[in-house]
Design an enzyme around this catalytic site. Structure first.
Site, PDB file in Angstrom:
ATOM      1  N   ARG A 185      32.661 -49.935  -8.932  1.00 25.45           N
ATOM      2  CA  ARG A 185      33.565 -51.071  -8.721  1.00 25.45           C
ATOM      3  C   ARG A 185      32.815 -52.249  -8.083  1.00 25.45           C
ATOM      4  O   ARG A 185      32.991 -53.401  -8.483  1.00 25.45           O
ATOM      5  CB  ARG A 185      34.733 -50.621  -7.854  1.00 25.45           C
ATOM      6  CG  ARG A 185      35.577 -49.536  -8.513  1.00 25.45           C
ATOM      7  CD  ARG A 185      36.400 -48.741  -7.511  1.00 25.45           C
ATOM      8  NE  ARG A 185      37.400 -49.580  -6.842  1.00 25.45           N
ATOM      9  CZ  ARG A 185      38.130 -49.144  -5.809  1.00 25.45           C
ATOM     10  NH1 ARG A 185      37.963 -47.905  -5.332  1.00 25.45           N
ATOM     11  NH2 ARG A 185      39.023 -49.948  -5.262  1.00 25.45           N
ATOM     12  N   LEU A 197      36.452 -38.477  -6.126  1.00 25.28           N
ATOM     13  CA  LEU A 197      36.886 -39.646  -6.879  1.00 25.28           C
ATOM     14  C   LEU A 197      37.903 -40.418  -6.047  1.00 25.28           C
ATOM     15  O   LEU A 197      38.693 -39.823  -5.308  1.00 25.28           O
ATOM     16  CB  LEU A 197      37.541 -39.240  -8.210  1.00 25.28           C
ATOM     17  CG  LEU A 197      36.668 -38.539  -9.253  1.00 25.28           C
ATOM     18  CD1 LEU A 197      37.513 -38.190 -10.475  1.00 25.28           C
ATOM     19  CD2 LEU A 197      35.484 -39.388  -9.655  1.00 25.28           C
ATOM     20  N   ASP A 198      37.901 -41.741  -6.180  1.00 22.95           N
ATOM     21  CA  ASP A 198      38.915 -42.543  -5.514  1.00 22.95           C
ATOM     22  C   ASP A 198      40.301 -42.168  -6.040  1.00 22.95           C
ATOM     23  O   ASP A 198      40.447 -41.706  -7.177  1.00 22.95           O
ATOM     24  CB  ASP A 198      38.667 -44.033  -5.751  1.00 22.95           C
ATOM     25  CG  ASP A 198      37.346 -44.503  -5.173  1.00 22.95           C
ATOM     26  OD1 ASP A 198      36.960 -43.988  -4.111  1.00 22.95           O
ATOM     27  OD2 ASP A 198      36.706 -45.379  -5.783  1.00 22.95           O
ATOM     28  N   ARG A 199      41.322 -42.403  -5.228  1.00 22.05           N
ATOM     29  CA  ARG A 199      42.701 -42.043  -5.598  1.00 22.05           C
ATOM     30  C   ARG A 199      43.067 -42.568  -6.987  1.00 22.05           C
ATOM     31  O   ARG A 199      43.666 -41.857  -7.804  1.00 22.05           O
ATOM     32  CB  ARG A 199      43.678 -42.606  -4.559  1.00 22.05           C
ATOM     33  CG  ARG A 199      45.141 -42.352  -4.901  1.00 22.05           C
ATOM     34  CD  ARG A 199      46.056 -43.214  -4.048  1.00 22.05           C
ATOM     35  NE  ARG A 199      46.015 -42.814  -2.658  1.00 22.05           N
ATOM     36  CZ  ARG A 199      46.858 -41.930  -2.115  1.00 22.05           C
ATOM     37  NH1 ARG A 199      47.787 -41.365  -2.850  1.00 22.05           N
ATOM     38  NH2 ARG A 199      46.760 -41.626  -0.838  1.00 22.05           N
ATOM     39  N   THR A 213      41.106 -43.530  -9.476  1.00 22.52           N
ATOM     40  CA  THR A 213      40.162 -43.217 -10.557  1.00 22.52           C
ATOM     41  C   THR A 213      40.547 -41.877 -11.154  1.00 22.52           C
ATOM     42  O   THR A 213      40.819 -40.926 -10.420  1.00 22.52           O
ATOM     43  CB  THR A 213      38.719 -43.163 -10.026  1.00 22.52           C
ATOM     44  OG1 THR A 213      38.353 -44.450  -9.526  1.00 22.52           O
ATOM     45  CG2 THR A 213      37.742 -42.767 -11.127  1.00 22.52           C
TER      46      THR A 213
END
Length: 301
Positions: free
Chosen positions: A231, A135-137, A139
């Protein structure tokens, strides 16, 4: 960390080679090669055997692997973890927004990997990072980490249904599917974009759950897993996520991209059970939506 798995061979499985039997249970070629390299990697009873050996009903087949070299640059740190599920083969976490998953150049601390090294590592068990879904930082939500090479190898071959919740600008269509290839944007290390010729196939399904007059609450299911897929696709649709520093830097309602990995559905890699796990919707997400958040459907319709 060592892990042994034992299978009792039934009449219906008799006659298969060990390789055929293990492949049916999700073992990859890479995992089979790893098992072959260990003296007790594949055994019938207490005797080491080749993977070409044919099985008989009543056989007790055991596979065993152990980790020897820890992951580099992953020092244990006592970072609190929100654990949704854990057993000897895997751990599922509810990651908070703002916590990076892996270390990056010049930044080797305060990550999920550091937290797992503290939680799972030990004096005799080198920690090997096997995070299965990144997961992105910024998210939040559910992540799976395998505890051993057997569960990691099988999970890597499996379909995991991932469902997200997002807040998106404007009135998103009631439902739909976005099929648009995604590529790295020219001149940028981080940013992605839809690019018909350079992009890799990407498919995102969405369904609007509620609208507060300016933001839509959207349920999203991924068919592929490209970097920044949700996104980028929501921006391409004309409904970007607020709080997204790359694609829609509007921080008036929320200080990070309004994206939450809400649900994971998958079969346990080494057991017969199916896991359906959810993560509570974070407070900043709820505050950003100025309407009532309705009950979230338990399955995709």
């Amino acid at each position: 960390m060592q892990r042994k798995v034992t299978y009792r061979i039934s009449e219906s499985d008799a006659g298969q080679t060990i390789e055929e039997f293990l492949k049916q249970r999700g073992c990859s070629r890479k995992l089979l090669r790893r098992l072959k390299q260990m003296p007790d990697g594949i055994c019938l009873g207490d005797q080491g055997v080749r993977k070409t050996r044919r099985l008989q009903a009543g056989d007790q087949l055991t596979i065993c692997v152990r980790d020897e070299t820890p992951s580099p640059n992953t020092e244990p740190e006592p970072i609190p973890l929100s654990i949704v599920y854990e057993d000897e083969d895997l751990i599922v976490l509810d990651k908070p927004a703002g916590l990076a998953v892996h270390s990056s150049m010049g930044h080797h601390t305060h990550t999920v990997a550091n937290a797992l090294a503290y939680h799972l590592g030990g004096a005799e068990d080198p920690y090997v990072c096997r995070i299965m879904n990144r997961l992105d930082r910024n998210t939040s939500g559910l992540m799976i980490a395998a505890k051993n090479v057997i569960s990691a190898g099988i999970l890597a071959q499996m379909d995991v249904e991932r469902m997200y919740l997002a807040l998106a600008d404007g009135l998103v269509p009631e439902k739909g599917t976005i099929q648009a290839p995604i590529a790295r944007k020219d001149g940028s290390i981080l940013e992605r974009c839809v690019h018909e010729t350079k992009g890799k196939p990407a498919v995102t399904h969405f369904r609007r759950l509620a609208f507060d007059g300016s933001l839509s609450l959207v349920m999203i299911k991924l068919e592929t897993g490209r970097t920044h897929q949700i996104r980028v696709h929501m921006k391409y649709l004309g409904h970007p996520l607020p709080g997204d520093f790359l694609y829609h830097p509007d921080f008036s309602r929320i200080g990070r991209q309004a994206l939450h990995a809400y649900r994971l559905d998958f079969r346990h890699p080494l057991k017969t059970q199916r896991l359906s796990l959810t993560a509570a919707i974070p407070e900043d997400f709820c505050r950003a939506f100025h309407g009532e958040i309705p009950p979230i459907p338990s399955f995709w319709t």
